[in-house]
Enzyme design. Structure first.
Site, PDB file in Angstrom:
ATOM      1  N   SER A   1     -38.484  59.355   3.680  1.00 27.81           N
ATOM      2  CA  SER A   1     -38.522  60.042   4.971  1.00 27.81           C
ATOM      3  C   SER A   1     -39.951  60.496   5.230  1.00 27.81           C
ATOM      4  CB  SER A   1     -37.586  61.255   4.985  1.00 27.81           C
ATOM      5  OG  SER A   1     -37.777  62.013   6.154  1.00 27.81           O
TER       6      SER A   1
ATOM      7  N   GLY B   1     -35.628  58.119  10.003  1.00 28.38           N
ATOM      8  CA  GLY B   1     -36.606  58.884  10.759  1.00 28.38           C
ATOM      9  C   GLY B   1     -36.444  60.383  10.668  1.00 28.38           C
ATOM     10  N   ASP B   2     -35.606  60.864   9.766  1.00 30.03           N
ATOM     11  CA  ASP B   2     -35.442  62.308   9.537  1.00 30.03           C
ATOM     12  C   ASP B   2     -34.994  62.479   8.091  1.00 30.03           C
ATOM     13  OD1 ASP B   2     -34.690  65.173   9.858  1.00 30.03           O
ATOM     14  OD2 ASP B   2     -34.992  64.752  11.973  1.00 30.03           O
ATOM     15  N   ASP B   3     -34.190  63.509   7.783  1.00 31.23           N
ATOM     16  CA  ASP B   3     -33.726  63.690   6.409  1.00 31.23           C
ATOM     17  C   ASP B   3     -32.860  62.509   5.969  1.00 31.23           C
ATOM     18  OD1 ASP B   3     -34.827  66.315   6.066  1.00 31.23           O
ATOM     19  OD2 ASP B   3     -33.199  67.110   7.288  1.00 31.23           O
TER      20      ASP B   3
END
Length: 491
Positions: free
Chosen positions: A314, A281-283
């Site tokens: 991502s 859910g991010d990098d």
């Protein structure tokens, strides 16, 4: 006279010429026999088929657990119960304490067998192998009262989400040497759903903890496991040396799982990351080295990092990022053979005034972008700071960035390099690039305050800030202006 049967063989010989016509004189008889043959064949086929299926349903042959240390323990030796309900923190702590006494003998191995092993956070020790067997799951308790509080990282001076203390990680280690976390693809599950919900509702008073965090340590190997649903960053090596990370699967929901970075090397050196699948859910990967004045004072760069053979995704952030916390410096990073698919951004460098530090000698090679919004991005206005104590004139230096063999399709903006008058981007090189785009406007290769060169022919057409060279290295066309800007954030 008693008559006797003649022994003539003609009486007992089967006369097919008489019997066959009699047998098949009725079509009904023939039809019935045919159905008998068909049903018998079906019965035999079905039995064989079911027997064949049962072969696949049988459990796979037992996979013996490898022995990596002279002394090996099973988690159940310390009273653990893998029912997903029993809390096994004490069992993990007893096991680690026992292994901590074996350093002079080569250390110890803790096998986590198949099962669901619920636990609060626990620490590792030096000369230890944590082995997760097939179908084993270490489950983190999702109630924050069981998670210890720790001081903020010295290079951050701030909990990252809140001032002051931060929650520790589910699996933690400090000042260690010779640590292995591996297995037959067992899982460490942070059960982050509760954490994410409380974070969005602003119900947490401290920064969430990572899933696995190793600090001030060396000679670390993490391989052949699955990490999923971390409360915060998933795998966070901090101020470590000689770290190998390979064959990991790292998972979190693509949306509403805030800050669930996959791997965050932070002030680390001599690191290899390879052969991983990351969808979070991010990098997917974010290389860091401290935040603003705290990172400058701590002064530990991230350097000598090789990242290769990855598939990453991502939808919120980027496949591979450098920064934005990079105040201790980042150098000599190689990114090779990476597929970024269905993502918001592919590879990104992000920083801002106030960071200080440097990002230099970074190379990207053999990258493939598939359905991403922005392929390559360098951003110098990522203005997020721990407090007001930063120096607004601490301008980071960005130089020596190369991109070669970059290919893909379905990309909205292939390149967006946004330097500024205070943070110009120097010595950027593009070579062998062909990226199919989904946008027809003119400015899809965007530049501002950047200097560098393009070697050979690339697609799409590069911005006019860059010098053009042929394949032999001869200058063909000088840039119009390094400071020209055609950044368009609307596309």
């Amino acid at each position: 006279m008693v008559e006797t049967l003649s022994s003539s063989p003609s009486i007992w010989r089967f006369n097919h010429r008489r019997w066959f016509p009699a047998l098949f004189s009725s079509y009904k008889t023939l039809f019935a026999l045919l159905w008998i043959v068909v049903f018998a064949s079906l019965f035999i086929w079905q039995r064989n088929f079911v027997d064949g299926i049962s072969i696949f349903r049988r459990p796979l042959p037992f996979r013996p657990l490898p022995r990596f240390r002279p002394v090996v323990f099973n988690l159940t030796d310390f009273g653990a119960v893998g029912d997903g309900v029993t809390v096994n923190t004490l069992a993990f702590e007893k096991a680690v304490f026992t292994i901590s006494k074996l350093g002079k003998k080569g250390g110890g191995q803790l096998n986590v067998p198949a099962g669901r092993w619920l636990t609060a956070p626990f620490n590792l020790t030096s000369h230890m192998t944590l082995f997760l067997a097939e179908d084993s799951v270490i489950l983190g308790l999702d109630d924050e009262k069981y998670w210890p509080l720790m001081p903020p990282l010295p290079s951050y001076g701030y909990g990252r989400e809140h001032p002051g203390a931060r929650y520790g990680s589910l699996i933690h280690g400090q000042n260690l040497k010779d640590v292995v976390i591996t297995g037959h693809n067992g899982t460490i599950d942070g059960q982050g759903q509760t954490w994410w919900k409380k974070y969005r509702q602003k119900l947490l008073n401290h920064t969430r903890g990572p899933l696995v965090q190793i600090m001030y340590s060396s000679d670390i190997l993490i391989s052949n496991i699955t990490l999923r649903d971390s409360p915060f960053w998933t795998l966070h090596p901090y101020d470590c040396k000689n770290v190998t990370i390979r064959n990991l699967t790292i998972l979190a929901p693509l949306f509403e799982a805030p800050n669930t970075d996959g791997i965050d090397p932070d002030s680390c050196e001599d690191m290899l990351i390879e052969d991983c699948y990351i969808s979070v859910g991010d990098d997917a990967i974010a290389i860091k080295s401290g935040w603003d004045q705290y990172g400058v004072a701590y002064g530990r760069p991230s350097k000598n990092i090789l990242i290769r053979n990855l598939v990453v995704r991502s939808m919120v952030s980027a496949g591979i990022s450098i920064g934005s916390e990079m105040s201790g410096g980042i150098s000599n990073v190689r990114v090779e053979n990476v597929l970024v698919w269905n993502s918001r951004r592919a590879v990104r460098i992000k920083t801002a005034a106030g960071r200080g530090g440097y990002i230099e000698d970074i190379s990207y090679k053999n990258l493939t972008f598939e359905n991403v919004r922005v392929g390559i991005i360098i951003k110098t206005d990522y203005n997020e700071h721990p407090d007001m104590g930063f120096d607004p004139k601490a301008f980071p230096v960005i130089r020596g960035i190369s991109y070669s063999s970059i290919h893909g399709e379905g990309v909205r903006v292939p390149v967006r390099i946004h330097g500024s008058a205070d943070i110009p981007i120097r010595n950027v090189t593009f070579r062998d690039m062909s990226v199919g785009t989904t946008y027809k406007k003119k400015h899809i290769f965007q530049c501002a305050y950047v200097s560098g060169r393009v070697i050979g022919t690339i697609f799409p057409k590069p911005c006019e800030n860059l010098d053009l060279y042929d394949e032999q290295g001869t200058l063909v066309k000088k840039s119009v202006s390094e400071n020209a800007s055609d950044i368009d954030y609307d596309i």
